[in-house]
Write a protein that holds these residues in place. Structure first.
Motif, PDB file in Angstrom:
ATOM      1  N   VAL A  45       0.835  -1.200   0.000  1.00 17.45           N
ATOM      2  CA  VAL A  45       0.000   0.000   0.000  1.00 17.45           C
ATOM      3  C   VAL A  45       0.872   1.253   0.000  1.00 17.45           C
ATOM      4  O   VAL A  45       0.592   2.233  -0.712  1.00 17.45           O
ATOM      5  N   VAL A  46       1.948   1.234   0.790  1.00 13.70           N
ATOM      6  CA  VAL A  46       2.841   2.393   0.857  1.00 13.70           C
ATOM      7  C   VAL A  46       3.493   2.653  -0.497  1.00 13.70           C
ATOM      8  O   VAL A  46       3.567   3.797  -0.968  1.00 13.70           O
ATOM      9  N   LEU A  47       3.969   1.588  -1.162  1.00 15.54           N
ATOM     10  CA  LEU A  47       4.593   1.751  -2.472  1.00 15.54           C
ATOM     11  C   LEU A  47       3.603   2.300  -3.497  1.00 15.54           C
ATOM     12  O   LEU A  47       3.942   3.176  -4.300  1.00 15.54           O
ATOM     13  N   LEU A  48       2.381   1.773  -3.464  1.00 15.06           N
ATOM     14  CA  LEU A  48       1.370   2.278  -4.390  1.00 15.06           C
ATOM     15  C   LEU A  48       1.036   3.738  -4.109  1.00 15.06           C
ATOM     16  O   LEU A  48       0.863   4.542  -5.039  1.00 15.06           O
ATOM     17  N   ALA A  49       0.953   4.098  -2.824  1.00 12.06           N
ATOM     18  CA  ALA A  49       0.657   5.486  -2.472  1.00 12.06           C
ATOM     19  C   ALA A  49       1.787   6.417  -2.918  1.00 12.06           C
ATOM     20  O   ALA A  49       1.534   7.519  -3.429  1.00 12.06           O
ATOM     21  N   ARG A  50       3.025   5.966  -2.745  1.00 10.42           N
ATOM     22  CA  ARG A  50       4.150   6.785  -3.193  1.00 10.42           C
ATOM     23  C   ARG A  50       4.113   6.990  -4.702  1.00 10.42           C
ATOM     24  O   ARG A  50       4.325   8.110  -5.196  1.00 10.42           O
ATOM     25  N   ALA A  51       3.866   5.898  -5.430  1.00  9.67           N
ATOM     26  CA  ALA A  51       3.794   6.009  -6.881  1.00  9.67           C
ATOM     27  C   ALA A  51       2.648   6.921  -7.306  1.00  9.67           C
ATOM     28  O   ALA A  51       2.790   7.722  -8.243  1.00  9.67           O
ATOM     29  N   ALA A  52       1.523   6.832  -6.604  1.00  4.39           N
ATOM     30  CA  ALA A  52       0.377   7.672  -6.946  1.00  4.39           C
ATOM     31  C   ALA A  52       0.692   9.145  -6.714  1.00  4.39           C
ATOM     32  O   ALA A  52       0.322  10.006  -7.533  1.00  4.39           O
ATOM     33  N   VAL A  53       1.359   9.447  -5.613  1.00  5.11           N
ATOM     34  CA  VAL A  53       1.734  10.842  -5.337  1.00  5.11           C
ATOM     35  C   VAL A  53       2.666  11.369  -6.418  1.00  5.11           C
ATOM     36  O   VAL A  53       2.508  12.494  -6.920  1.00  5.11           O
ATOM     37  N   LEU A  54       3.659  10.562  -6.799  1.00  6.07           N
ATOM     38  CA  LEU A  54       4.612  10.993  -7.825  1.00  6.07           C
ATOM     39  C   LEU A  54       3.911  11.224  -9.162  1.00  6.07           C
ATOM     40  O   LEU A  54       4.135  12.250  -9.832  1.00  6.07           O
ATOM     41  N   VAL A  55       3.061  10.282  -9.554  1.00  5.90           N
ATOM     42  CA  VAL A  55       2.337  10.425 -10.821  1.00  5.90           C
ATOM     43  C   VAL A  55       1.432  11.652 -10.792  1.00  5.90           C
ATOM     44  O   VAL A  55       1.337  12.414 -11.773  1.00  5.90           O
ATOM     45  N   PHE A  56       0.787  11.881  -9.660  1.00  6.33           N
ATOM     46  CA  PHE A  56      -0.117  13.036  -9.541  1.00  6.33           C
ATOM     47  C   PHE A  56       0.657  14.344  -9.679  1.00  6.33           C
ATOM     48  O   PHE A  56       0.258  15.240 -10.435  1.00  6.33           O
ATOM     49  N   VAL A  57       1.769  14.459  -8.964  1.00 13.17           N
ATOM     50  CA  VAL A  57       2.555  15.697  -9.008  1.00 13.17           C
ATOM     51  C   VAL A  57       3.093  15.951 -10.414  1.00 13.17           C
ATOM     52  O   VAL A  57       2.997  17.066 -10.952  1.00 13.17           O
ATOM     53  N   LEU A  58       3.668  14.906 -11.032  1.00 12.45           N
ATOM     54  CA  LEU A  58       4.213  15.071 -12.373  1.00 12.45           C
ATOM     55  C   LEU A  58       3.105  15.379 -13.388  1.00 12.45           C
ATOM     56  O   LEU A  58       3.290  16.199 -14.297  1.00 12.45           O
ATOM     57  N   GLY A  59       1.958  14.711 -13.234  1.00 18.13           N
ATOM     58  CA  GLY A  59       0.848  14.970 -14.140  1.00 18.13           C
ATOM     59  C   GLY A  59       0.329  16.396 -14.034  1.00 18.13           C
ATOM     60  O   GLY A  59       0.070  17.057 -15.051  1.00 18.13           O
ATOM     61  N   VAL A  60       0.155  16.870 -12.797  1.00 14.22           N
ATOM     62  CA  VAL A  60      -0.316  18.250 -12.605  1.00 14.22           C
ATOM     63  C   VAL A  60       0.709  19.241 -13.137  1.00 14.22           C
ATOM     64  O   VAL A  60       0.347  20.239 -13.784  1.00 14.22           O
ATOM     65  N   TRP A  61       1.985  18.983 -12.884  1.00 13.00           N
ATOM     66  CA  TRP A  61       3.053  19.853 -13.390  1.00 13.00           C
ATOM     67  C   TRP A  61       3.018  19.927 -14.928  1.00 13.00           C
ATOM     68  O   TRP A  61       3.084  21.018 -15.508  1.00 13.00           O
ATOM     69  N   GLU A  62       2.926  18.768 -15.569  1.00 14.00           N
ATOM     70  CA  GLU A  62       2.892  18.729 -17.031  1.00 14.00           C
ATOM     71  C   GLU A  62       1.653  19.454 -17.566  1.00 14.00           C
ATOM     72  O   GLU A  62       1.733  20.227 -18.543  1.00 14.00           O
ATOM     73  N   PHE A  86      -0.198  21.824 -16.061  1.00  6.93           N
ATOM     74  CA  PHE A  86      -0.119  23.265 -15.819  1.00  6.93           C
ATOM     75  C   PHE A  86       0.821  23.939 -16.818  1.00  6.93           C
ATOM     76  O   PHE A  86       0.554  25.049 -17.294  1.00  6.93           O
ATOM     77  N   SER A  87       1.931  23.255 -17.163  1.00  3.73           N
ATOM     78  CA  SER A  87       2.882  23.840 -18.109  1.00  3.73           C
ATOM     79  C   SER A  87       2.291  23.917 -19.510  1.00  3.73           C
ATOM     80  O   SER A  87       2.421  24.930 -20.209  1.00  3.73           O
ATOM     81  N   ARG A  88       1.654  22.844 -19.933  1.00  6.24           N
ATOM     82  CA  ARG A  88       1.072  22.836 -21.277  1.00  6.24           C
ATOM     83  C   ARG A  88      -0.132  23.780 -21.389  1.00  6.24           C
ATOM     84  O   ARG A  88      -0.391  24.343 -22.469  1.00  6.24           O
ATOM     85  N   ALA A  89      -0.856  23.960 -20.298  1.00  6.50           N
ATOM     86  CA  ALA A  89      -2.026  24.848 -20.317  1.00  6.50           C
ATOM     87  C   ALA A  89      -1.643  26.309 -20.133  1.00  6.50           C
ATOM     88  O   ALA A  89      -2.510  27.181 -20.249  1.00  6.50           O
ATOM     89  N   GLY A  90      -0.370  26.580 -19.837  1.00 11.83           N
ATOM     90  CA  GLY A  90       0.067  27.952 -19.644  1.00 11.83           C
ATOM     91  C   GLY A  90      -0.242  28.517 -18.275  1.00 11.83           C
ATOM     92  O   GLY A  90      -0.088  29.724 -18.043  1.00 11.83           O
ATOM     93  N   ILE A  91      -0.684  27.660 -17.339  1.00 13.01           N
ATOM     94  CA  ILE A  91      -0.962  28.143 -15.989  1.00 13.01           C
ATOM     95  C   ILE A  91       0.336  28.559 -15.299  1.00 13.01           C
ATOM     96  O   ILE A  91       0.378  29.540 -14.553  1.00 13.01           O
ATOM     97  N   ILE A  92       1.417  27.821 -15.542  1.00 11.01           N
ATOM     98  CA  ILE A  92       2.746  28.212 -15.099  1.00 11.01           C
ATOM     99  C   ILE A  92       3.628  28.369 -16.337  1.00 11.01           C
ATOM    100  O   ILE A  92       3.365  27.768 -17.379  1.00 11.01           O
ATOM    101  N   ASP A  93       4.636  29.186 -16.217  1.00 12.50           N
ATOM    102  CA  ASP A  93       5.495  29.481 -17.359  1.00 12.50           C
ATOM    103  C   ASP A  93       6.428  28.303 -17.632  1.00 12.50           C
ATOM    104  O   ASP A  93       7.293  28.002 -16.806  1.00 12.50           O
ATOM    105  N   PRO A  94       6.280  27.626 -18.783  1.00 16.45           N
ATOM    106  CA  PRO A  94       7.153  26.475 -19.066  1.00 16.45           C
ATOM    107  C   PRO A  94       8.605  26.876 -19.284  1.00 16.45           C
ATOM    108  O   PRO A  94       9.498  26.036 -19.166  1.00 16.45           O
ATOM    109  N   PHE A  95       8.860  28.154 -19.599  1.00 14.75           N
ATOM    110  CA  PHE A  95      10.248  28.591 -19.773  1.00 14.75           C
ATOM    111  C   PHE A  95      10.990  28.590 -18.446  1.00 14.75           C
ATOM    112  O   PHE A  95      12.159  28.198 -18.373  1.00 14.75           O
ATOM    113  N   ASN A  96      10.323  29.007 -17.385  1.00 17.43           N
ATOM    114  CA  ASN A  96      10.952  29.059 -16.066  1.00 17.43           C
ATOM    115  C   ASN A  96      10.829  27.742 -15.315  1.00 17.43           C
ATOM    116  O   ASN A  96      11.766  27.329 -14.629  1.00 17.43           O
TER     117      ASN A  96
END
Length: 297
Positions: free
Chosen positions: A42-59, A61-71
């Protein structure tokens, strides 16, 4: 008088019945092991889920222009940068060469800092006179922001690995020293007194009683200190170097390549995690006598 026909079957039944305490203990042990495995999964799955969530939101936000992809760049560009370095090398050479250069500086600085910290920590913990004389100086040096010594080491030792090793040493020394010092001071006085009663000399007490008792304290500092060694090597390379991951960070910053900066950080994180795994493995091997934590909680 008729014979007792129930006596013999009763004896046989009691002999065939297993010990309920033994069965209960075995069942509890198996249940705890299963619970520990389930929890680790369960811990490993939760860690993987957190990582996927953070990377997905980051990607996103960058593609949608919510955050500046240059910076802020984006995970896909960071991965492309790592692949480019791995397949085609860096301007300073192959990626493995840069990793090894930084790892070599960090490892050498870590070893020197650990040895110096353990020796002085045990010595001052055992000899009260040395602690009274050198204690104030060590506290003053510990209060200094040691990162600012990196430019001084660069002037003293040049652009080679010596300046980075020196930066790593000063960062590693103090946490190891204070843990070794405290571990030497926290040794049970009854153990020392019993050793002296048995005829042990000061050297034997130090090596056979004090150091083994302080080993747990020392290993606690090793986990943190290796991260400090990496920081010292990276900061030294960032200020001035011919190779290393810190130079990749500096070069990427100079060309406004945010993906390169993040890619170097990812590589450093992987190196630090691998080193932490090795230290944890060695600690578990050396401290088999320590009771394992109940992971089922």
């Amino acid at each position: 008088m008729s014979p007792d026909v129930t006596a013999e079957p009763a004896v046989a039944q009691s002999a065939a019945t297993p010990d309920p305490d033994g069965v209960t203990k075995s069942a509890r042990t198996e249940e705890r092991a299963r619970a520990a495995r389930r929890r680790r999964g369960v811990v490993l799955l939760a860690r993987a889920a957190v990582l996927v969530f953070v990377l997905g939101v980051w990607e996103w936000f960058s593609r949608a222009g919510i955050i500046d992809p240059f910076n802020f760049s984006m995970p896909s560009k960071i991965w492309d940068q790592i692949q480019q370095w791995a397949l085609h090398g860096t301007p300073q050479g192959s990626l493995l060469e840069q990793i090894w250069y930084t790892l070599y500086e960090a490892l050498l600085g870590w070893v020197v800092g650990v040895i110096a910290g353990v020796v002085l920590g045990i010595a001052l913990g055992r000899v009260r006179f040395l602690a009274d004389v050198l204690g104030p100086y060590i506290k003053v040096l510990n209060a200094l922001p040691r990162i600012v010594l990196a430019p001084i080491f660069l002037i003293w030792f040049g652009l080679g690995p010596a300046s980075k090793v020196a930066s790593a040493v000063v960062l590693v020394f103090f946490p190891v020293f204070f843990n070794a010092f405290q571990g030497a001071r926290e040794v049970d006085r009854h153990l020392i007194d019993n050793a002296r009663i048995l005829g042990a000399r000061d050297r034997q007490v130090t090596f056979q009683v004090v150091i083994p008792a302080a080993t747990s304290w020392i290993f606690t500092s090793l986990h943190v200190s290796f991260g400090f060694a990496l920081i010292g090597a990276i900061v030294g390379e960032y200020i001035g170097a011919t190779k290393g991951i810190g130079l990749l960070v500096s070069a990427s910053q100079g060309t406004f390549n945010s993906a390169g900066v993040y890619a170097a950080m990812v590589i450093l994180a992987v190196v630090a995690l691998l080193a932490e795994g090795v230290l944890t493995f060695l600690e578990n091997k050396l401290f088999r006598w320590k009771p394992a934590a109940d992971e089922s909680r």
